[in-house]
Write a protein that holds these residues in place. Structure first.
Motif, PDB file in Angstrom:
ATOM      1  N   SER A 173      13.211   5.146   1.066  1.00  0.00           N
ATOM      2  CA  SER A 173      13.647   3.565   2.033  1.00  0.00           C
ATOM      3  C   SER A 173      14.473   3.063   2.389  1.00  0.00           C
ATOM      4  O   SER A 173      15.060   4.235   2.772  1.00  0.00           O
ATOM      5  CB  SER A 173      14.016   2.725   0.513  1.00  0.00           C
ATOM      6  N   HIS A 216       8.952   3.481   1.215  1.00  0.00           N
ATOM      7  CA  HIS A 216       8.820   2.400  -0.125  1.00  0.00           C
ATOM      8  C   HIS A 216       9.528   1.163   0.253  1.00  0.00           C
ATOM      9  O   HIS A 216       8.622   0.661  -0.047  1.00  0.00           O
ATOM     10  CB  HIS A 216       8.981   3.476  -1.110  1.00  0.00           C
ATOM     11  N   ARG A 217      10.699   1.553   0.658  1.00  0.00           N
ATOM     12  CA  ARG A 217      11.212   0.004   0.477  1.00  0.00           C
ATOM     13  C   ARG A 217      11.790  -0.398   1.573  1.00  0.00           C
ATOM     14  O   ARG A 217      12.285   0.520   2.375  1.00  0.00           O
ATOM     15  CB  ARG A 217      12.266  -0.173  -0.843  1.00  0.00           C
ATOM     16  N   ALA A 274       9.056  -9.844   6.047  1.00  0.00           N
ATOM     17  CA  ALA A 274       7.472  -9.201   4.885  1.00  0.00           C
ATOM     18  C   ALA A 274       6.929 -10.294   5.167  1.00  0.00           C
ATOM     19  O   ALA A 274       5.615  -9.618   5.459  1.00  0.00           O
ATOM     20  CB  ALA A 274       7.993 -10.068   3.814  1.00  0.00           C
ATOM     21  N   ARG A 327       7.965  -2.678   0.681  1.00  0.00           N
ATOM     22  CA  ARG A 327       8.403  -3.132   0.083  1.00  0.00           C
ATOM     23  C   ARG A 327       9.506  -3.628   0.276  1.00  0.00           C
ATOM     24  O   ARG A 327      10.227  -3.113   1.016  1.00  0.00           O
ATOM     25  CB  ARG A 327       9.398  -2.764  -1.651  1.00  0.00           C
ATOM     26  N   HIS A 383       5.041 -13.424  -0.864  1.00  0.00           N
ATOM     27  CA  HIS A 383       4.263 -12.088  -0.762  1.00  0.00           C
ATOM     28  C   HIS A 383       4.234 -11.239  -2.467  1.00  0.00           C
ATOM     29  O   HIS A 383       5.464 -10.140  -2.654  1.00  0.00           O
ATOM     30  CB  HIS A 383       5.807 -11.218  -0.092  1.00  0.00           C
ATOM     31  N   ASP A 391       4.435  -8.919  -5.365  1.00  0.00           N
ATOM     32  CA  ASP A 391       4.236  -7.993  -5.657  1.00  0.00           C
ATOM     33  C   ASP A 391       5.492  -6.923  -3.991  1.00  0.00           C
ATOM     34  O   ASP A 391       4.783  -5.458  -4.543  1.00  0.00           O
ATOM     35  CB  ASP A 391       3.229  -6.881  -6.693  1.00  0.00           C
ATOM     36  N   ARG A 392       6.160  -8.074  -3.351  1.00  0.00           N
ATOM     37  CA  ARG A 392       6.978  -6.476  -2.586  1.00  0.00           C
ATOM     38  C   ARG A 392       7.383  -6.793  -2.111  1.00  0.00           C
ATOM     39  O   ARG A 392       8.724  -6.452  -1.489  1.00  0.00           O
ATOM     40  CB  ARG A 392       5.546  -6.979  -1.217  1.00  0.00           C
ATOM     41  N   ASP A 394      12.503  -7.328  -3.749  1.00  0.00           N
ATOM     42  CA  ASP A 394      13.447  -6.410  -4.789  1.00  0.00           C
ATOM     43  C   ASP A 394      14.065  -6.970  -4.954  1.00  0.00           C
ATOM     44  O   ASP A 394      14.469  -7.910  -3.543  1.00  0.00           O
ATOM     45  CB  ASP A 394      13.464  -4.978  -4.382  1.00  0.00           C
TER      46      ASP A 394
END
Length: 331
Positions: A5, A38-39, A64, A71, A98, A100-101, A103
């Motif tokens: 990430s 990934h993030r 986002a 993510r 957004h 499930d995206r 953190d």
């Protein structure tokens, strides 16, 4: 393959503006999404002339909205600066927009000097209330309980994934106790790294959030076509650290060919010690160095950052890093 990430502080390069920095952040995030990261995490810092990510939740929402699959989150929100309810509402709103995206990484430090910290939130507790604030925030993002008079709306029932961030044993112990994932700030504070990993893994208690430990290792990467160019790019961050430690924070400096002409050798030693978790050089050199970190610490995830003055060179560094990270062997 270990998930990898991006950690972005939205650096403001010398000669550029905050608007330039924010445009660069969006551009890097869109490229990172295509390159398989990934993030994409953004960090909260205040009163820093070289960092444009102070309004972290606002910037997360913008990133986002300009991406579609990666993510996006905070690496992190400095919880002592905020009421847990406000953070729950902000990130509950982000998660609703957004799904499930999003953190939420939480830190205990103020992310600034004490004068600015007092301006952010009165009645500071020096982080002593951090565990209770984390639990309160988790409760706001979970399902409501009978008799609960205060709710985060949006927020309730979103279960935004929470990470504990840290650079000492404190965060490792708390993350293990609560059964939460843990990210160590090894990119600028590596001395307690090995001990923190051991404490976290050995004392981890499974929870409804996580069944087994999940540890994220943070690294600096300065990748270029040659070793010489990679080390040249690294000097911007070395200079920024040296200036910060001597009370002269400012925009991200331009790189220099000979840092010894600009910084006292004793200070260079201190800075390089703080930046020990760094890979810099050609693709082959960066691959070898990153593989060494992975073999030594066996992280479950990697997150990389790179304070590089020229945006084009920064993009190239993250592109090379993505190619290299996808080839690393896991222990």
């Amino acid at each position: 393959m270990i998930p990898f990430s991006v950690l972005d502080l939205a650096p403001i390069p010398e000669g550029a503006s905050p608007a330039d920095a924010l445009r660069n952040t969006i551009d890097l995030a869109q490229h990172a999404e295509r390159w398989g990261y990934h993030r994409y995490w953004l960090a909260e810092h205040h009163n820093m002339p070289g960092i444009a990510s102070a309004a972290t939740a606002v910037l997360i929402g913008h990133v986002a909205a300009k991406t579609s699959t990666i993510r996006v989150g905070a690496g992190g929100i400095m919880l002592p600066n905020h009421a847990p309810l406000v953070v729950a509402e902000q990130f509950g709103t982000l998660a609703t927009l957004h799904p499930d995206r999003i953190d939420l990484g939480l830190g205990r430090a103020p992310g600034t000097d004490m004068a600015t910290a007092r301006a952010l939130r009165r009645g500071l507790d020096n982080g002593d209330g951090f565990p209770n604030d984390v639990m309160e925030l988790i409760a706001y993002l979970g399902d409501p309980t009978p008799g609960q008079n205060v709710q985060a709306i949006p927020g309730t029932g979103t279960y935004v994934p929470i990470w504990i961030l840290g650079s000492s044993l404190y965060g490792a112990q708390l993350a293990a106790h609560l059964g939460l994932p843990y990210a160590f700030a090894s990119h600028f504070a590596p001395p307690a790294l090995e001990q923190a990993i051991a404490v976290y893994r050995e004392t981890f208690r499974p929870s409804r959030h996580l069944e087994s430990p999940r540890f994220m290792l943070a690294l600096n990467v300065f990748a270029a076509e040659t070793d010489e160019e990679g080390l040249f790019l690294k000097t911007s961050m070395q200079l920024a650290f040296a200036y910060l430690r001597t009370g002269r924070p400012g925009p991200l400096p331009k790189p220099v060919r000979d840092i010894a002409e600009h910084v006292d050798p004793a200070m260079i030693t201190q800075v390089d010690h703080a930046l020990a978790c760094t890979a810099a050089g050609s693709p082959d050199t960066v691959r070898e160095q990153l593989q060494g970190f992975v073999t030594r610490y066996a992280p479950d995830e990697l997150i990389i950052t790179g304070q590089i003055h020229d945006h084009g060179a920064r993009l190239k560094s993250f592109e090379i890093a993505a190619d290299v990270l996808g080839t690393l062997e896991t222990p």
